[in-house]
Write a protein that holds these residues in place. Structure first.
Motif, PDB file in Angstrom:
ATOM      1  N   TYR A 101       0.854  -1.180   0.000  1.00 49.38           N
ATOM      2  CA  TYR A 101       0.000   0.000   0.000  1.00 49.38           C
ATOM      3  C   TYR A 101       0.891   1.232   0.000  1.00 49.38           C
ATOM      4  O   TYR A 101       2.020   1.188   0.464  1.00 49.38           O
ATOM      5  CB  TYR A 101      -0.920   0.006   1.217  1.00 49.38           C
ATOM      6  CG  TYR A 101      -1.903  -1.136   1.203  1.00 49.38           C
ATOM      7  CD1 TYR A 101      -3.048  -1.081   0.421  1.00 49.38           C
ATOM      8  CD2 TYR A 101      -1.679  -2.280   1.957  1.00 49.38           C
ATOM      9  CE1 TYR A 101      -3.941  -2.142   0.379  1.00 49.38           C
ATOM     10  CE2 TYR A 101      -2.567  -3.341   1.930  1.00 49.38           C
ATOM     11  CZ  TYR A 101      -3.699  -3.261   1.142  1.00 49.38           C
ATOM     12  OH  TYR A 101      -4.575  -4.316   1.102  1.00 49.38           O
ATOM     13  N   GLU A 106      -3.958   3.741   4.158  1.00 48.63           N
ATOM     14  CA  GLU A 106      -4.539   2.892   3.117  1.00 48.63           C
ATOM     15  C   GLU A 106      -4.480   1.426   3.524  1.00 48.63           C
ATOM     16  O   GLU A 106      -5.443   0.680   3.330  1.00 48.63           O
ATOM     17  CB  GLU A 106      -3.799   3.108   1.795  1.00 48.63           C
ATOM     18  CG  GLU A 106      -4.389   2.316   0.647  1.00 48.63           C
ATOM     19  CD  GLU A 106      -3.604   2.461  -0.644  1.00 48.63           C
ATOM     20  OE1 GLU A 106      -4.055   1.884  -1.658  1.00 48.63           O
ATOM     21  OE2 GLU A 106      -2.544   3.125  -0.663  1.00 48.63           O
ATOM     22  N   GLU A 109      -7.079   0.757   6.232  1.00 52.06           N
ATOM     23  CA  GLU A 109      -8.433   0.818   5.676  1.00 52.06           C
ATOM     24  C   GLU A 109      -8.776  -0.407   4.842  1.00 52.06           C
ATOM     25  O   GLU A 109      -9.842  -0.984   4.969  1.00 52.06           O
ATOM     26  CB  GLU A 109      -8.558   2.076   4.827  1.00 52.06           C
ATOM     27  CG  GLU A 109      -9.934   2.283   4.235  1.00 52.06           C
ATOM     28  CD  GLU A 109      -9.996   3.552   3.413  1.00 52.06           C
ATOM     29  OE1 GLU A 109     -10.382   3.484   2.222  1.00 52.06           O
ATOM     30  OE2 GLU A 109      -9.632   4.616   3.958  1.00 52.06           O
ATOM     31  N   ASN A 110      -7.851  -0.818   3.986  1.00 46.71           N
ATOM     32  CA  ASN A 110      -8.130  -1.910   3.040  1.00 46.71           C
ATOM     33  C   ASN A 110      -7.975  -3.301   3.619  1.00 46.71           C
ATOM     34  O   ASN A 110      -8.626  -4.237   3.168  1.00 46.71           O
ATOM     35  CB  ASN A 110      -7.236  -1.780   1.812  1.00 46.71           C
ATOM     36  CG  ASN A 110      -7.681  -0.663   0.923  1.00 46.71           C
ATOM     37  OD1 ASN A 110      -8.799  -0.672   0.425  1.00 46.71           O
ATOM     38  ND2 ASN A 110      -6.830   0.314   0.750  1.00 46.71           N
ATOM     39  N   GLU A 111      -7.127  -3.451   4.582  1.00 46.72           N
ATOM     40  CA  GLU A 111      -6.886  -4.764   5.158  1.00 46.72           C
ATOM     41  C   GLU A 111      -7.712  -5.007   6.408  1.00 46.72           C
ATOM     42  O   GLU A 111      -7.729  -6.106   6.929  1.00 46.72           O
ATOM     43  CB  GLU A 111      -5.407  -4.949   5.480  1.00 46.72           C
ATOM     44  CG  GLU A 111      -4.524  -5.030   4.262  1.00 46.72           C
ATOM     45  CD  GLU A 111      -4.784  -6.250   3.419  1.00 46.72           C
ATOM     46  OE1 GLU A 111      -5.133  -7.319   3.966  1.00 46.72           O
ATOM     47  OE2 GLU A 111      -4.651  -6.148   2.193  1.00 46.72           O
TER      48      GLU A 111
END
Length: 113
Positions: A101, A106, A109-111
């Motif tokens: 990332y 980020e 948030e994404n994981e």
């Protein structure tokens, strides 16, 4: 030694120093393992914003932590990867096992780590 370990719940963020090589890999490995066991860490994010050099010992640190947390259902991510480290991660094939990332935010948030 300019390495920090921050724990957020079951997640650990390891902010690396300028070099991750044979001189400091054992220190990182031992400290990370201690945090993993004492805080029941399942996910690790390696932050490479300061890192300008990594050798095969660094690959070993990441791979060893991957093996530990993957047995617990956890994940490894890397953030703020500079070009010098990017080359090593690409050549080693680590991106088949870990996610990259652009920022810590980020990754979190994404994981959902």
């Amino acid at each position: 030694m300019d390495i920090s370990f921050d724990v957020i719940g079951k997640n650990m963020i390891i902010t690396m120093e300028k070099e991750l090589d044979h001189h400091n890999a054992e220190i990182v490995r031992n400290a990370a393992d201690k945090y993993i066991y004492t805080n029941k860490i399942t996910n690790i994010i390696f932050d490479f914003k300061k890192t300008i050099f990594m050798d095969s010992s660094g690959i070993g640190v990441i791979l060893g932590r991957y093996k530990m947390v993957s047995t617990l259902g956890g994940k490894i991510s890397v953030v703020n990867v500079r070009p010098e480290v990017e080359r090593i991660l690409l050549l080693s094939g680590l991106y088949k096992l870990i996610k990259k990332y652009e920022s810590l935010e980020e990754a979190l948030e994404n994981e959902n780590v």
